[in-house]
Design a protein around this motif. Structure first.
Motif, PDB file in Angstrom:
ATOM      1  N   ILE A   1      -6.570   2.382  -5.570  1.00  0.00           N
ATOM      2  CA  ILE A   1      -6.347   2.325  -4.123  1.00  0.00           C
ATOM      3  C   ILE A   1      -7.686   2.437  -3.398  1.00  0.00           C
ATOM      4  O   ILE A   1      -8.342   3.478  -3.434  1.00  0.00           O
ATOM      5  CB  ILE A   1      -5.396   3.449  -3.667  1.00  0.00           C
TER       6      ILE A   1
ATOM      7  N   VAL B   1       0.832  -1.198   0.000  1.00  0.00           N
ATOM      8  CA  VAL B   1       0.000   0.000   0.000  1.00  0.00           C
ATOM      9  C   VAL B   1       0.872   1.254   0.000  1.00  0.00           C
ATOM     10  O   VAL B   1       0.614   2.220  -0.732  1.00  0.00           O
ATOM     11  CB  VAL B   1      -0.956   0.013   1.211  1.00  0.00           C
TER      12      VAL B   1
ATOM     13  N   THR C   1      -6.633   2.807   2.567  1.00  0.00           N
ATOM     14  CA  THR C   1      -5.344   3.333   3.043  1.00  0.00           C
ATOM     15  C   THR C   1      -5.193   3.186   4.556  1.00  0.00           C
ATOM     16  O   THR C   1      -4.255   3.714   5.139  1.00  0.00           O
ATOM     17  CB  THR C   1      -5.195   4.826   2.668  1.00  0.00           C
TER      18      THR C   1
ATOM     19  N   THR D   1       0.713   4.096  -2.948  1.00  0.00           N
ATOM     20  CA  THR D   1       0.325   5.482  -2.649  1.00  0.00           C
ATOM     21  C   THR D   1       1.476   6.446  -2.928  1.00  0.00           C
ATOM     22  O   THR D   1       1.257   7.543  -3.442  1.00  0.00           O
ATOM     23  CB  THR D   1      -0.125   5.623  -1.186  1.00  0.00           C
TER      24      THR D   1
END
Length: 410
Positions: free
Chosen positions: A318, A292, A321, A296
């Motif tokens: 995505i 992740v 988060t 990001t």
């Protein structure tokens, strides 16, 4: 717009005081409220009075006299935290420690390290800086008490303490203090003979170079820090992959800011591969990395490279988060908002920006990207711009975003 040295000494004290009342300042200094009022009315004050006011405001006499401007957007708490951190960095490096300090155990110091990093990654930089000061003194005291031949771990803790101090100073705009602290962090890491911490410190110095616009130096050091700890993937531990992944990812960030697309994409490919191998986010040594994080961060890297379409496509992929640290989630939101602004998706950009500013006002105070995004959006949504301007602390009509947000956004 008036310059800092255009104001009188009394006006500068009043501006530095901010929301603190005259009575509060009197209580903090031990002076009478009459003495504070006279100082703000530009009546002559003694050096003793001036020193007490400067100390209570967490600033230097030269700032009150107008010889140098204060860091913009800093509160009194920010200035006080930086002042105490500066004293701790310089005193401990020179071997000056309080006589009554009782050194904690290494286990206790390890717990303290994790506590300060937690504050840092929540975006509470002023609080983390304030705690880093006594942490440095206690780590130095522990080192002093350690028997000969058993000091490696104490040197590691001291290196961590200096590195935390450097990171806080860098984000809060105290560049000289950041350079000093990261230098002492490296010296401690060398004494500990810890390759992992040496790489962490070098990567930290690269980040300071980046915020100081030393892009070529930053890229060389970021790449070196990553390659020095590149693991054998077939038998690498989660800690090794975490540190390597975060380092190679940061090298991609630096390369993108330097406009070197080939190297940025190469580093980014290695970052994604490391994250995929890990399968999930993992934290150690004050950092966190995983798939992740890699994705990001890639959004911001592609924005810097001018690849707006790629950035937006990644952002669409995505969905969650939550595994990220608080500051990392906020940073991703800024990158996404910037990509949306570049694509002229004005309303979507402001929506993303406003959610981040409302959700993390303490973190946002130390970031430059909000002002950059608003400048890009321009007058596309006047009512919303005014609302966001208030959150940032600048006026859209004044052109004040660039001035009020000079700190690099990284």
């Amino acid at each position: 717009m008036a310059q800092w040295d255009d104001y009188s000494t009394g006006t500068r004290i009043k501006l530095l005081r901010g929301k603190v009342t005259q009575q509060n300042l009197a209580d903090l200094t031990g002076l009478s409220i009459g003495a504070i009022q006279k100082a703000e009315q530009d009546q002559r004050m003694s050096l003793r009075t001036l020193l007490k006011i400067a100390d209570a405001l967490g600033t230097d006499i030269s700032v009150i006299h107008g010889q140098q401007a204060p860091h913009r957007m800093q509160s009194r708490d920010d200035r006080t935290a930086l002042q105490r951190l500066s004293r701790a960095v310089h005193d401990t490096s020179a071997g000056f420690l309080p006589n009554d300090i009782e050194p904690p155990t290494l286990v206790e110091l390890g717990d303290f390290t994790r506590r300060v990093w937690k504050l840092y990654w929540k975006g509470h930089y002023s609080e983390a800086a304030g705690i880093a000061a006594p942490f440095l003194a206690e780590a130095a005291a522990r080192l002093r008490e350690q028997p000969d031949g058993e000091r490696a771990e104490a040197w590691e803790v001291l290196s961590d303490a200096y590195r935390i101090g450097a990171y806080c100073a860098n984000l809060m705009g105290a560049r000289d203090l950041a350079y000093s602290a990261i230098g002492h962090a490296r010296g401690a890491a060398e004494r500990a003979a810890s390759p992992m911490r040496l790489a962490l410190v070098d990567s930290g110095r690269s980040w300071i170079y980046l915020r100081d616009a030393r892009l070529d130096d930053a890229l060389v050091l970021a790449e070196k820090a990553a390659l020095d700890i590149e693991p054998r993937f077939s038998r690498a531990t989660a800690d090794e992959l975490t540190v390597y992944g975060s380092h190679i990812n940061f090298a991609a960030v630096v390369a993108s800011r330097a406009g070197n697309q080939v190297r940025a994409e190469d580093f980014l490919s290695q970052s994604h591969a490391t994250g995929a191998l890990m399968g999930g986010e993992h934290g150690c040594y004050g950092t966190l990395f995983g798939p992740v994080t890699a994705t990001t961060q890639a959004v911001g890297i592609n924005v810097a490279l001018g690849e707006t379409g790629k950035a937006l496509k990644l952002a669409e992929s995505i969905k969650d988060t939550s595994p990220l640290q608080h500051a990392a989630r906020n940073r991703y939101a800024m990158d996404k908002a910037l990509a949306q602004a570049d694509a002229k998706m004005w309303d979507a950009s402001l929506d993303t920006l406003e959610r981040a500013l409302v959700g993390a006002p303490e973190w946002a105070r130390h970031q430059a990207l909000p002002g950059v995004i608003v400048e890009k959006v321009g007058r596309a949504s006047t009512a919303r711009l005014r609302r966001i301007s208030k959150l940032i602390g600048a006026s859209p009509a004044s052109g004040g975003f660039r001035t009020a947000t000079r700190r690099t956004a990284l």
